[in-house]
Design a protein around this motif. Structure first.
Motif, PDB file in Angstrom:
ATOM      1  N   ASN A  85       0.801  -1.204   0.000  1.00  0.00           N
ATOM      2  CA  ASN A  85       0.000   0.000   0.000  1.00  0.00           C
ATOM      3  C   ASN A  85       0.846   1.271   0.000  1.00  0.00           C
ATOM      4  O   ASN A  85       1.957   1.270   0.498  1.00  0.00           O
ATOM      5  CB  ASN A  85      -0.901   0.011   1.236  1.00  0.00           C
ATOM      6  CG  ASN A  85      -2.241   0.623   0.924  1.00  0.00           C
ATOM      7  OD1 ASN A  85      -2.396   1.307  -0.084  1.00  0.00           O
ATOM      8  ND2 ASN A  85      -3.205   0.384   1.769  1.00  0.00           N
TER       9      ASN A  85
ATOM     10  N   SER B 237       0.539   4.487   1.760  1.00  0.00           N
ATOM     11  CA  SER B 237      -0.349   4.879   2.853  1.00  0.00           C
ATOM     12  C   SER B 237      -0.160   6.292   3.375  1.00  0.00           C
ATOM     13  O   SER B 237      -1.036   6.805   4.054  1.00  0.00           O
ATOM     14  CB  SER B 237      -0.181   3.913   4.031  1.00  0.00           C
ATOM     15  OG  SER B 237      -0.419   2.598   3.635  1.00  0.00           O
ATOM     16  N   TYR B 238       0.971   6.902   3.139  1.00  0.00           N
ATOM     17  CA  TYR B 238       1.238   8.160   3.846  1.00  0.00           C
ATOM     18  C   TYR B 238       1.886   9.214   2.970  1.00  0.00           C
ATOM     19  O   TYR B 238       2.566   8.914   2.000  1.00  0.00           O
ATOM     20  CB  TYR B 238       2.209   7.908   5.017  1.00  0.00           C
ATOM     21  CG  TYR B 238       1.826   6.770   5.897  1.00  0.00           C
ATOM     22  CD1 TYR B 238       0.748   6.878   6.760  1.00  0.00           C
ATOM     23  CD2 TYR B 238       2.541   5.575   5.871  1.00  0.00           C
ATOM     24  CE1 TYR B 238       0.382   5.829   7.573  1.00  0.00           C
ATOM     25  CE2 TYR B 238       2.181   4.522   6.684  1.00  0.00           C
ATOM     26  CZ  TYR B 238       1.104   4.647   7.532  1.00  0.00           C
ATOM     27  OH  TYR B 238       0.744   3.610   8.339  1.00  0.00           O
ATOM     28  N   HIS B 239       1.745  10.467   3.423  1.00  0.00           N
ATOM     29  CA  HIS B 239       2.559  11.556   2.891  1.00  0.00           C
ATOM     30  C   HIS B 239       3.853  11.661   3.687  1.00  0.00           C
ATOM     31  O   HIS B 239       4.843  12.165   3.197  1.00  0.00           O
ATOM     32  CB  HIS B 239       1.805  12.888   2.999  1.00  0.00           C
ATOM     33  CG  HIS B 239       0.614  12.977   2.107  1.00  0.00           C
ATOM     34  ND1 HIS B 239      -0.647  12.604   2.507  1.00  0.00           N
ATOM     35  CD2 HIS B 239       0.490  13.377   0.817  1.00  0.00           C
ATOM     36  CE1 HIS B 239      -1.493  12.780   1.504  1.00  0.00           C
ATOM     37  NE2 HIS B 239      -0.830  13.244   0.466  1.00  0.00           N
TER      38      HIS B 239
ATOM     39  N   SER C 214       7.095   1.562   7.545  1.00  0.00           N
ATOM     40  CA  SER C 214       8.364   0.841   7.444  1.00  0.00           C
ATOM     41  C   SER C 214       8.188  -0.268   6.420  1.00  0.00           C
ATOM     42  O   SER C 214       8.501  -1.411   6.653  1.00  0.00           O
ATOM     43  CB  SER C 214       8.758   0.282   8.807  1.00  0.00           C
ATOM     44  OG  SER C 214       7.688  -0.441   9.352  1.00  0.00           O
TER      45      SER C 214
ATOM     46  N   ILE D 234      -3.554   8.514  -1.728  1.00  0.00           N
ATOM     47  CA  ILE D 234      -3.406   7.540  -0.649  1.00  0.00           C
ATOM     48  C   ILE D 234      -4.113   6.227  -0.988  1.00  0.00           C
ATOM     49  O   ILE D 234      -5.267   6.215  -1.393  1.00  0.00           O
ATOM     50  CB  ILE D 234      -3.976   8.125   0.668  1.00  0.00           C
ATOM     51  CG1 ILE D 234      -3.132   9.316   1.139  1.00  0.00           C
ATOM     52  CG2 ILE D 234      -4.086   7.078   1.761  1.00  0.00           C
ATOM     53  CD1 ILE D 234      -1.755   8.993   1.589  1.00  0.00           C
ATOM     54  N   GLY D 235      -3.388   5.129  -0.826  1.00  0.00           N
ATOM     55  CA  GLY D 235      -3.957   3.803  -1.058  1.00  0.00           C
ATOM     56  C   GLY D 235      -4.133   3.461  -2.520  1.00  0.00           C
ATOM     57  O   GLY D 235      -4.660   2.405  -2.869  1.00  0.00           O
ATOM     58  N   GLU D 236      -3.705   4.347  -3.409  1.00  0.00           N
ATOM     59  CA  GLU D 236      -4.037   4.167  -4.817  1.00  0.00           C
ATOM     60  C   GLU D 236      -2.801   4.279  -5.719  1.00  0.00           C
ATOM     61  O   GLU D 236      -2.433   3.326  -6.394  1.00  0.00           O
ATOM     62  CB  GLU D 236      -5.049   5.254  -5.175  1.00  0.00           C
ATOM     63  CG  GLU D 236      -5.765   5.089  -6.455  1.00  0.00           C
ATOM     64  CD  GLU D 236      -6.753   6.234  -6.675  1.00  0.00           C
ATOM     65  OE1 GLU D 236      -7.058   6.484  -7.824  1.00  0.00           O
ATOM     66  OE2 GLU D 236      -7.186   6.885  -5.711  1.00  0.00           O
TER      67      GLU D 236
ATOM     68  N   ARG E 177       1.360   2.157  -9.085  1.00  0.00           N
ATOM     69  CA  ARG E 177      -0.083   1.896  -8.938  1.00  0.00           C
ATOM     70  C   ARG E 177      -0.279   0.661  -8.087  1.00  0.00           C
ATOM     71  O   ARG E 177       0.332  -0.382  -8.353  1.00  0.00           O
ATOM     72  CB  ARG E 177      -0.723   1.627 -10.301  1.00  0.00           C
ATOM     73  CG  ARG E 177      -1.271   2.852 -10.976  1.00  0.00           C
ATOM     74  CD  ARG E 177      -1.871   2.476 -12.313  1.00  0.00           C
ATOM     75  NE  ARG E 177      -3.059   1.642 -12.174  1.00  0.00           N
ATOM     76  CZ  ARG E 177      -3.686   1.076 -13.193  1.00  0.00           C
ATOM     77  NH1 ARG E 177      -3.236   1.249 -14.416  1.00  0.00           N
ATOM     78  NH2 ARG E 177      -4.755   0.332 -12.993  1.00  0.00           N
ATOM     79  N   VAL E 178      -1.125   0.766  -7.066  1.00  0.00           N
ATOM     80  CA  VAL E 178      -1.392  -0.395  -6.221  1.00  0.00           C
ATOM     81  C   VAL E 178      -2.330  -1.334  -6.976  1.00  0.00           C
ATOM     82  O   VAL E 178      -3.462  -0.974  -7.288  1.00  0.00           O
ATOM     83  CB  VAL E 178      -2.034   0.029  -4.872  1.00  0.00           C
ATOM     84  CG1 VAL E 178      -2.306  -1.191  -4.009  1.00  0.00           C
ATOM     85  CG2 VAL E 178      -1.135   1.015  -4.135  1.00  0.00           C
ATOM     86  N   LEU E 179      -1.830  -2.518  -7.303  1.00  0.00           N
ATOM     87  CA  LEU E 179      -2.632  -3.542  -7.985  1.00  0.00           C
ATOM     88  C   LEU E 179      -2.375  -4.851  -7.253  1.00  0.00           C
ATOM     89  O   LEU E 179      -1.396  -5.533  -7.510  1.00  0.00           O
ATOM     90  CB  LEU E 179      -2.208  -3.678  -9.456  1.00  0.00           C
ATOM     91  CG  LEU E 179      -2.569  -2.560 -10.421  1.00  0.00           C
ATOM     92  CD1 LEU E 179      -1.889  -2.764 -11.761  1.00  0.00           C
ATOM     93  CD2 LEU E 179      -4.068  -2.487 -10.614  1.00  0.00           C
ATOM     94  N   ARG E 180      -3.261  -5.192  -6.326  1.00  0.00           N
ATOM     95  CA  ARG E 180      -2.967  -6.352  -5.475  1.00  0.00           C
ATOM     96  C   ARG E 180      -3.234  -7.685  -6.149  1.00  0.00           C
ATOM     97  O   ARG E 180      -2.592  -8.669  -5.856  1.00  0.00           O
ATOM     98  CB  ARG E 180      -3.776  -6.255  -4.182  1.00  0.00           C
ATOM     99  CG  ARG E 180      -3.177  -5.255  -3.242  1.00  0.00           C
ATOM    100  CD  ARG E 180      -3.570  -5.472  -1.803  1.00  0.00           C
ATOM    101  NE  ARG E 180      -3.173  -4.308  -1.066  1.00  0.00           N
ATOM    102  CZ  ARG E 180      -3.868  -3.187  -1.049  1.00  0.00           C
ATOM    103  NH1 ARG E 180      -5.000  -3.107  -1.696  1.00  0.00           N
ATOM    104  NH2 ARG E 180      -3.435  -2.152  -0.379  1.00  0.00           N
TER     105      ARG E 180
END
Lengths: 335, 509
Positions: B40, B42-44, B50, B198-200, B224-227
């Protein structure tokens, strides 16, 4: 009508509180710890204890719930452990994607499922009925995760007709207005962005809508069959009305109550299905975020998202109740 | 199949019209590379997670002191020019003078000191462990930093090189913690942060002012998050993405058979093992633990379930990992007769009943592998009941030391010191609960040894003891396969981290 609306809105408050309590208790009872899931593999017990204290997880559960509830009244659901953003901000970012997907799925289900059911009910035991029944059973039987993967493999992979996953092509969408990309692009008159958004929407919406389509088709067929034998339908025919008028004005309208009740009830199934569909298609809505939150026990995020789902469900069923009055003049809410 | 294609040609035309408008199929340019990742975003805040993948992205953008170059088999500097060990507790880092902040601002030693402070004290930090060995960081001059450690720490670079992001003190002081990460993500690295969903997804663009940046490096890199593996592979074959991370064995052939892409394998630095906690009965019995090691036919599992895409481990680490010795002893071969004998010698003439825990769908074919292990153990009298709790539950129990017998992986093992101490040093963690004063002494000695030859020798003494006493049976390292478009040159690293400067366009235009 106003009194009814106020009563219904007030009635949702205990529902929301009860759901939040249920989610809170279930989450905290489940094994697994957000600090252990989110911190590094190398985090020390002290690091974990500090993270728990920072997130208020070192407090007794009733204190945590009270804090949550008192903030939630002001629409503050806290900060996500995973994303370190407020749950409300995350909801604002992600909610439109889920709404767009759900609306598209319902649209597909209603536009295809209802006419199929009507034709099937009006001509029982004909080839139309048989084909419709097959479509209905197909829709009901297909698990959405399987259907999604098959569409990716066939439509995107084999034929290369549509993009496999995601919601937009980088650089194509313009200014956000409603957050529903198809609607925004139409408002802007940007057809390239519209086709782009639509191409990403089709497969997840079909996957999500096909189950409701099957159920709607079956229910509509059954309702139409029932109504077809009512006296007023026989009377309409006896008056010499055209069969098309008898079917759509007298039969379908009277079957509508059953149909929209099913739409409301099935919305719950559709929303829970969106969690899987969004994950399969990397659709950036609240469903895929809920899965990410569940995996790491992100308590504020999960609770906030479940309440959002509850709110949608309650709201849509409220709208459907209002629609009853429009469909059937005998139903009025001002008494 | 060809017939079907022909018959549906007309329909394809209509579909292609949509696809042509639809995007990434059409929007692909020679200077943009899109990567389908599994973890993911997840953050700026670059200190807030970690996750291996994010370390590499932040290192490419904000910048880090250096990283482990697997081709060279050694650490190389990125923002650090060179470094020296002044005394066992004192390290001096000399910083590069030719690097500027993305907005043209200066890169100074105070930024490194500030970054160590943020990793330790940021309200959202998840990286305290990376700076845990450090007691003090001081500015000597604008381009020199002195770092003092609590105790001699030979593997310090493993802790802080690509796991400590260097952010600007000046911007932090000006804008504050929350604003600076969101609105002013300006770093010092070879790429700049352009946008984060975020998350994307995350988009970074080439910092053309970076010394040594190549024309061939892509102008933009999109993560790109592609699980879903099927979605990643399909997107790769459709040229929606140019790199698909982590192709599972059953999909590799699909990539290999395609004309426009290729499969790029590399041995992962994640070590897979079966833990047998000696603090729980019956695993306090070394002979029973060794029986497990002899009972499992790793070669067959690799050949069948993993389709040849793994490499047997003889000891905790394999080739390419720091301190690897190909002649490490002892070694366990598949010997069910010996395993059966050991079970009897361990005091279980009628066999023994145990529970074996495995995650499901966390590692490649983990459940299928565990089912095979259970069957093999059954052949030698170890009747294992397979337990498949949800990952969060299993992980919480493992971390608390409540799971006696389980299959697991430990990732990011480049320099194995931290991982070995975590699992096998007394007090390292309760995960296995193994304790051996000799191992503790050797690990302490190894951390204080700065001579690489001597250090590797000591590490291998530890590996030998652990392998022999078998609190864990080391299974294999998976072969990590990434799918890569033929429009680019890219070789995945064993750590799975993607540094954007390692990607080259074949036709940069």
């Amino acid at each position: 009508m106003l009194g009814y609306t106020v009563r219904r809105i007030l009635g949702t408050i205990p529902v929301m509180v009860l759901i939040s309590l249920l989610v809170f208790v279930l989450l905290h009872s489940a094994p697994g710890d957000p600090a252990e899931m989110l911190l590094s593999d190398e985090a020390t017990p002290q690091d974990i204890a500090e993270a728990k204290a920072r997130w208020g997880l070192d407090q007794p559960i009733y204190v945590q719930y009270w804090r949550f509830l008192s903030s939630a009244i002001q629409f503050d659901f806290g900060e996500s452990f995973r994303y370190r953003e407020t749950v409300v901000d995350l909801l604002i970012q992600r909610f439109p994607a889920t709404i767009e997907l759900a609306l598209a799925a319902i649209l597909i289900a209603v536009i295809i499922g209802v006419p199929l059911g009507v034709w099937s009910g009006a001509r029982p035991n004909t080839w139309v009925d048989n084909v419709s029944s097959v479509v209905g059973f197909f829709g009901i039987s297909m698990p959405s995760f399987w259907m999604g993967i098959m569409l990716i493999l066939i439509i995107a992979g084999f034929f290369n007709w549509l993009p496999s996953a995601g919601r937009e092509t980088f650089g194509v969408p313009g200014e956000r207005i409603t957050g529903l990309y198809t609607v925004d692009s139409l408002i802007r008159g940007d057809m390239r962005a519209f086709w782009d958004a639509l191409s990403y929407l089709i497969m997840p919406a079909v996957t999500l809508g096909v189950n409701m389509l099957g159920i709607l088709m079956r229910v509509t067929r059954s309702a139409v069959l029932d109504v077809m034998h009512e006296d007023y339908v026989t009377t309409a025919r006896a008056k010499g009305l055209a069969e098309r008028v008898v079917l759509w004005r007298h039969t379908v309208r009277n079957a509508l109550i059953t149909i929209i009740t099913v739409v409301g009830l099935e919305l719950g199934t559709l929303l829970s299905g969106s969690i899987i569909v969004e994950t399969v298609f990397a659709w950036p809505g609240i469903g895929s975020m809920l899965i990410a939150g569940l995996n790491v026990r992100d308590y504020p995020l999960i609770t906030g998202l479940v309440l959002a789902y509850t709110a949608i469900f309650v709201f849509v069923n409220f709208v459907i109740d209002i629609c009853y009055g429009a469909i059937d003049p005998r139903i009025r809410f001002d008494r | 199949m060809t017939m079907i294609r022909r018959n549906l040609a007309a329909a394809t035309v209509a579909g292609l019209a949509l696809a042509a408008i639809s995007g990434e199929v059409a929007a692909q340019t020679k200077s943009r590379v899109t990567i389908g990742v599994t973890e993911n975003i997840s953050y700026h805040n670059p200190y807030a997670d970690s996750v291996s993948q994010m370390y590499a992205i932040w290192c490419s953008t904000y910048g880090c002191l250096g990283y482990f170059d697997f081709a060279k088999g050694d650490y190389v500097g990125l923002l650090a020019d060179r470094w020296e060990v002044k005394d066992p507790n004192t390290w001096i880092f000399h910083l590069r003078r030719d690097v500027k902040r993305h907005d043209g601002g200066p890169f100074r030693a105070e930024d490194v000191v500030h970054s160590i402070d943020r990793a330790n004290n940021d309200p959202q930090t998840s990286q305290k462990q990376n700076v845990a060995p450090i007691t003090k960081a001081e500015v000597i001059d604008d381009h020199t930093v002195r770092i003092t450690t609590k105790e001699p720490t030979a593997p310090l670079l493993e802790y802080i090189f690509d796991r400590l992001m260097i952010t600007s003190k000046e911007l932090f002081d000006k804008h504050g913690q929350r604003e600076v990460d969101r609105r002013h993500p300006l770093g010092f690295g070879p790429y700049k942060v352009r946008s984060i969903q975020i998350g994307e997804s995350m988009v970074i663009e080439k910092n053309t002012a970076w010394p040594g940046i190549l024309k061939e490096n892509p102008d933009e890199v999109i993560f790109r998050v592609l699980r879903e593996p099927e979605a990643r592979v399909t997107a790769l074959l459709n040229n929606e993405i140019q790199i698909a991370q982590y192709i599972p064995p059953h999909l590799v052939q699909r990539v290999e058979n395609a004309r426009n892409v290729r499969a790029e394998p590399t041995s992962s630095v994640e070590i897979m093992f079966i833990a047998m906690s000696p603090k729980h009965k019956p695993w306090d019995n070394m002979k029973l633990r060794q029986a497990v090691a002899y009972a499992i036919d790793r070669e067959t599992i690799i050949k069948t379930i993993l389709q040849g895409r793994a490499e047997v481990l003889h000891g905790p680490i394999g080739p390419g990992q720091y301190g690897y010795d190909p002649n490490l002893q002892p070694r366990y071969s598949f010997d069910p007769a010996k395993a059966r004998r050991l079970v009897v010698e361990a005091g279980f003439p009628n066999g023994v009943d145990v529970e074996f825990f495995t995650p499901v769908a966390r590692y490649i074919n983990d459940k299928q592998i565990s089912e095979a292990v259970v069957a093999m153990l059954g052949q030698v009298g170890i009747r294992a009941r397979l337990m498949t709790p949800e990952w969060a539950t299993l992980w919480a129990d493992v971390r608390k030391g409540n799971t006696p017998f389980y299959y697991l992986g430990r990732g990011s093992v480049v320099d194995p010191t931290v991982a070995i101490a975590q699992y096998f040093e007394t007090g390292g963690s309760p995960r296995i609960g193994y304790s051996n004063p000799k191992v503790d002494e050797l690990l302490r000695k190894e951390r204080q040894t700065f001579d690489p030859v001597e250090r590797k020798k000591t590490l291998n003494q530890v590996f030998s003891i652990i392998t022999e006493e078998a609190p864990a049976h080391f299974m294999w390292r998976h072969q990590q396969v990434d799918g890569v478009s033929n429009t680019i040159d890219y070789q995945p690293t064993p750590s799975g981290r993607i540094l954007s400067t390692t990607i080259r366009m074949r036709n940069p235009g």
